[in-house]
Design an enzyme around this catalytic site. Structure first.
Site, PDB file in Angstrom:
ATOM      1  CD  GLU A   1      -3.037  -0.732   2.194  1.00 52.15           C
ATOM      2  OE1 GLU A   1      -3.019   0.093   2.961  1.00 52.15           O
ATOM      3  OE2 GLU A   1      -3.751  -1.646   2.228  1.00 52.15           O
TER       4      GLU A   1
ATOM      5  CD  GLU B   1      -4.033  -5.760   4.153  1.00 50.64           C
ATOM      6  OE1 GLU B   1      -4.657  -4.760   4.701  1.00 50.64           O
ATOM      7  OE2 GLU B   1      -2.740  -5.632   4.310  1.00 50.64           O
TER       8      GLU B   1
HETATM    9  C1  GCO Z   1      -3.707  -2.020   5.320  1.00 49.31           C
HETATM   10  C2  GCO Z   1      -2.829  -2.392   6.317  1.00 49.31           C
HETATM   11  C3  GCO Z   1      -3.529  -3.069   7.481  1.00 49.31           C
HETATM   12  C4  GCO Z   1      -4.417  -2.401   8.045  1.00 49.31           C
HETATM   13  C5  GCO Z   1      -5.715  -2.843   7.346  1.00 49.31           C
HETATM   14  C6  GCO Z   1      -7.112  -2.215   8.259  1.00 49.31           C
HETATM   15  O1  GCO Z   1      -2.900  -2.688   4.394  1.00 49.31           O
HETATM   16  O2  GCO Z   1      -4.462  -0.985   5.252  1.00 49.31           O
HETATM   17  O3  GCO Z   1      -2.179  -3.369   5.479  1.00 49.31           O
HETATM   18  O4  GCO Z   1      -2.127  -3.105   8.168  1.00 49.31           O
HETATM   19  O5  GCO Z   1      -4.521  -2.807   9.412  1.00 49.31           O
HETATM   20  O6  GCO Z   1      -5.843  -2.300   6.149  1.00 49.31           O
HETATM   21  O7  GCO Z   1      -6.947  -0.756   8.295  1.00 49.31           O
END
Ligand code: GCO
Length: 461
Positions: free
Chosen positions: A172, A368
């Site tokens: 990200e 994710e």
């Molecule tokens: C994300 C992050 C996570 C966060 C999740 C929730 O990649 O944004 O990888 O670390 O915890 O997205 O906000």
């Protein structure tokens, strides 16, 4: 199961199922075995930065409890696990001396995963850059970081590449750059640096893109065996308000202009900033040196797609032909201000890669997906039917993408267990397993049973 259910909800054979975590969010043990601080240690240690003054200590104490956590993964039927490696454990000063004890931890972790028949997917950077590099040259503000990152990546892959064959360079880019640096405002993410111009912010994401490109090259030359290399992005997804040709076209036209897509996803996947997007940036555009885009645009084996929410777009009959709609106050959302429930964003995100970017052969993993809920531990149980509701809708969207033939190959739930949710500390719970922080007890929530059953049956249950 009726025949209809089987048809509608089944995933293809070999669909890959797993759970995801990240180092700083779960490990704790921030000051042992040679690890030095990351920017997140400094940021969370600064009063007022993180809710309730929470820090990465002790998080889930995973550094010491990793065996139990991996057993739990296995008990839940997971065959794949995405975790991250902490740069400041492996190269504590960000450049220079390698810390064997840091590498040993990840080596033990991987051994344990393999013993349980779980395939490791390692992210080489999930936001915890070494504080030493922040002190030395302002971390992502400097081009130098790309080379330092690639050096750390090479060392790590040389050492672990015999057992890890699924590598993710960076997680990200928009978050640790565009949320880590802000113009005349206090940025919510580390390092939390206030800069003067948007151009400086765009320069940090440009450097992160360079770091990704150089890391791809480093992985391929350091890996002792053939491996898969990915970038993980949380690109913004435009969802057509209705699935009719004019609204679908509008959603496609809007896609490069949603979030930072045109300046992060586009250069990484196509080798160019989206031309109109770059034009709109004008004097805010970063300095792009000759040769940069070739470095950035490395072939990748898969795209990792982190998806939580999306924006609706409709077609309009005047320029630019689309409108990105505001979020109505009563739109359903989970336990985060930004977490509107938009299950179709998963499907449309996959489809935009195939069709809007015209990369129909680029395999995609959902690296994710999940949500925060206001979980209540009662009589030893967490009955998070709200999280099950959320997951079921998104899994249906994933299944639809596979059924329509888009190259979606797998899904990782975020997250295996509750953890340090960045600026929200331990206040927000994203796990399918509840962590009772005072005792460090792990309690699988109802959603863990639910997800486990989906994995077991390879379908949305
Ligand atoms: C994300 C992050 C996570 C966060 C999740 C929730 O990649 O944004 O990888 O670390 O915890 O997205 O906000």
């Amino acid at each position: 199961m009726t025949e209809i259910e089987a048809l509608v909800n089944q995933f293809p054979d070999r669909f890959l199922w797993g759970a995801a975590t990240a180092a700083y969010q779960i490990e704790g043990a921030t000051a042992i075995d040679g690890r030095k601080p990351s920017v997140w240690d400094t940021f969370s240690g600064t009063p007022g930065r993180v809710l309730n003054g929470d820090t990465g200590e002790p998080a889930c104490d995973h550094y010491h409890r990793y065996r139990d956590d991996i057993k739990l993964l296995a008990d839940l039927g997971m065959k794949h696990y995405r975790f991250s490696i902490s740069w400041c454990r492996v190269v504590p000063d960000g450049r220079g001396a390698v810390n064997e004890a840091g590498l040993d931890f990840y080596s033990r972790l991987v051994e344990c995963l393999l013993e349980y028949g779980i395939t490791p997917h390692a992210t080489l950077f999930h936001w915890d850059s070494p504080q030493a590099l922040e002190d030395l040259y302002g971390s992502w503000r400097s081009r130098e970081i790309a080379k330092d990152f690639a050096d750390y990546v090479a060392v790590t892959v040389q050492r672990l590449g015999d057992r890890i064959t699924n590598w993710i360079t960076i997680n990200e880019i928009p978050c640790f750059t565009h949320m880590g640096y802000g113009v005349r405002q206090v940025p919510p993410h580390a390092p939390g640096t206030i800069v003067q111009t948007p151009r400086e912010v765009w320069q940090t994401s440009h450097h992160a893109l360079l770091a990704h490109g150089m890391a791809c090259q480093a992985i391929r030359s350091a890996s002792p065996v053939p491996c898969s290399v990915s970038l993980v992005d949380n690109f913004a997804v435009s969802v057509p308000l209705m699935e009719t040709p004019e609204h679908v076209s509008a959603a496609k036209a809007a896609f490069p202009f949603c979030g930072q897509n045109g300046g992060i996803l586009y250069p990484a996947l196509t080798g160019a900033y989206h031309p109109e997007f770059l034009q709109q940036l004008g004097e805010n555009a970063p300095e792009i040196r000759s040769g940069d885009l070739e470095i950035i645009h490395q072939p990748i084996d898969r795209l990792g797609f982190n998806i939580y929410s999306g924006v609706y777009v409709r077609s309009i009959d005047h320029d630019p032909g689309y409108e990105i709609l505001p979020v109505p106050p009563t739109y359903p959302r989970m336990h985060m201000p930004w977490l509107q429930v938009v299950p179709d964003s998963l499907y449309w995100g996959v489809r935009h890669i195939s069709e809007t970017l015209n990369l129909p052969d680029l395999p995609i993993l959902i690296t994710e997906n999940g949500c925060a809920a206001d979980d209540q531990l009662q009589a030893g149980e967490v009955l998070d039917s709200d999280r099950i509701f959320y997951l079921r809708q998104y899994l249906k969207a994933a299944q639809r993408a596979t059924q329509e033939g888009y190259p979606l190959q797998g899904y990782f739930v975020w997250s295996l267990m509750d953890n340090f949710e960045w600026a929200w500390g331990y206040d927000r719970r994203f796990g399918i397993v509840y962590v009772d922080y005072p005792t460090q007890q792990r309690i699988p929530k109802a959603s863990a049973r639910y997800y486990s059953e989906c994995v077991r049956q390879n379908r949305v249950v």
